[in-house]
Structures are given as C-alpha cells and as structure tokens.
Design an enzyme around this catalytic site. Structure first.
Site, PDB file in Angstrom:
ATOM      1  CE  LYS A  71      -4.130  -1.978   2.161  1.00  0.00           C
ATOM      2  NZ  LYS A  71      -5.131  -1.840   3.244  1.00  0.00           N
ATOM      3  CG  ASP A 108      -8.688   0.096   3.091  1.00  0.00           C
ATOM      4  OD1 ASP A 108      -9.494  -0.762   2.671  1.00  0.00           O
ATOM      5  OD2 ASP A 108      -7.459  -0.075   3.100  1.00  0.00           O
ATOM      6  N   GLY A 131      -5.183  -0.375  19.077  1.00  0.00           N
ATOM      7  CA  GLY A 131      -4.093  -0.676  18.167  1.00  0.00           C
ATOM      8  C   GLY A 131      -3.573   0.559  17.463  1.00  0.00           C
TER       9      GLY A 131
END
Length: 278
Positions: A71, A108, A131
C-alpha cells in the site's frame, strides 16, 4: 461506459495473498453487472516484484487492488494519487486509465465511513481505537469525517503512541494516547474501532460493559472474535471486517468498471458464503 463484453482484467496483489476474498467479491460484481468479458485474479507480489508487475500491465488491465505490504510501496510508481490516499500515505486501489496512466486511491477510508453509516452511525462525539498499525491510520482518517471530539488510541509502546499523535495532527483529529494495559476503558466509548491482529483483543471480552454501544472490529476471519461475540451478546451493535471489505470493494468496482452502483448485497452474500465454506 465500457461495454459489458470487453475483455478486461483486474487483480489483487499482496504477500501473502492466498486468503484474499477480493476475487470472490469482484467476480460476483462482474456477474451481476453483466461484465462477461471481465476477469479478476490474485497474484503473490512483494515490494521487490511490484515495479516489474506494474511495468508489464497492458491496455486490457482496468485496475488493481493492493493489500499488505504494497500500500505504501506502490506510491512512487504511480502517476497520481488522490487526496484521500495521500492523507494516510496508503494506496489500496490503482486504476489504469485509457491513456496508460496509473491513478492511486484509498477506498478503505470511505469504506469505513460507509460501513458505519449503514449501521446508522453518522456522527459521534468521541471514539476509541484499539491498536496503532497501518489500519489504525485509516480508522483515524475515517473518524475525521465522523467524530466531532476526542479519539483515544490504546497502544503498546511509546513509539506507537507518538505515531498516532502525529497521525492525529496530520488528519486534524484530536488524539490522546493511552497504555494498552488500560484498554478495557476503551469499551465505554460511543464508538470503538479494533484494528488489532487476531487474538489481540480476546482478553478484553470480559470487560465489555452491560450496555455497549458500537464496535467496529476490522477482522473477518475467524469471525466472530471473542470481543465481537461478547459485544453482540450484550446487545451492542457490531460492524465487522467483512462489512469494511465489501464497502471498500464496492468503491473499487465502481472506479475500475465505471458502473454504478456496484451490487453491495450480492457481494456481501458471496463473501459470507466464502467465509462459511472455509
């Protein structure tokens, strides 16, 4: 609009890639849209092989989906990237134009927003992220569009905490970081986004409050996670990684084919069937 009988190619690239559901989703969309000449494959490609793969793309190629570790590596190889992709320095979609230019985008981020809106989440006044990996930056970019107040990121190291604060400044999101040891507190936020690997949040399942709000867990296999199962048992709303995968794939299909709308529900059902068969 391209004719449905044109022979066009698309694929997902990454390493590892054998687990990818993208071929199932995209092929379903092509069938529903009557794009009989279209194909969608998967290729094991790492950073070293990526330039050669892109260099060999002919005019039959409509686009590519990219997963880890490509990516960021793809960005210098493209002619242009969208503001959305630039905001998180990550491209998951490449469209090849008729004149051979390669345009990068990130679906996304709008995929997260669309998945939340599908569950009625238009706006929240605060949120928590579990996270601090690559997905966490996309989650922050999505929260820039959804959250009006503070986002607390629960992380395992000072270095990760610094990264999340930097992303917050870049994306204009009010980010506060907290130690992973206190991650149970995250579960009281109006919206919780878990961006961690499989098993990382299992120990938090016992800390789910009696009246949980909304959990967005980016995992989809195995599903449900222990946290998501407990959340649902207590009556909270759960958005899954499959929801994200389908919504971002819808946007990819629309960009690559020029057809709108892509068949969201057919793609979701195909994904559910593929997961159930594993």
């Amino acid at each position: 609009m391209r004719a449905g009988t044109d022979a066009r190619r698309a694929a997902v690239l990454g390493s590892p890639i054998a687990h990818s559901l993208s071929p199932v989703l995209h092929r379903t969309a092509y069938a529903e849209l009557g794009l009989t000449g279209w194909s969608y494959d998967r290729f094991e490609v790492d950073e070293l092989a990526l330039p050669g793969f892109l260099g060999e793309l002919g005019p039959e190629w409509a686009g590519l989906s990219l997963t880890m570790p490509l990516k960021r590596a793809v960005i210098p190889l493209l002619d242009e990237i969208s503001e959305t992709a630039a905001s998180v320095e990550a491209v998951n979609t490449v469209v090849r134009t008729e004149d051979g230019r390669r345009i990068g985008d990130n679906t996304d981020i709008p995929g997260i927003v669309a998945a939340l809106r599908e569950r009625g989440i238009e706006q929240v006044d605060s949120a928590a992220i579990l996270g601090a990996g690559a997905t966490a930056s996309s989650a922050l970019a999505a929260l820039a569009r959804v959250c009006t107040g503070e986002v607390v990121a629960y992380v395992r190291s000072d270095a990760r905490a610094a990264e999340m604060r930097q992303w917050g400044e870049r994306l204009d999101v009010d980010v506060r970081t907290a130690n992973w040891a206190d991650a149970g507190q995250a579960l009281h936020a109006p919206l919780v986004i878990a961006t961690t690997p499989a098993g990382a949040t299992d120990a938090l399942a016992g800390a789910v409050p009696e009246r949980p709000t909304t959990l967005f867990d980016v995992l989809y296999d195995p599903w449900p996670t222990e946290l998501a199962a407990r959340w649902s048992m207590f009556g909270g709303a759960v958005v899954s990684g499959l929801d994200l995968l389908v919504h971002q794939a819808v946007l990819q299909v629309e960009q690559m084919t020029g057809r709108t709308p892509a068949p969201l529900e057919a793609m979701r059902k195909a994904g559910e069937r593929a997961l159930a068969a594993r």
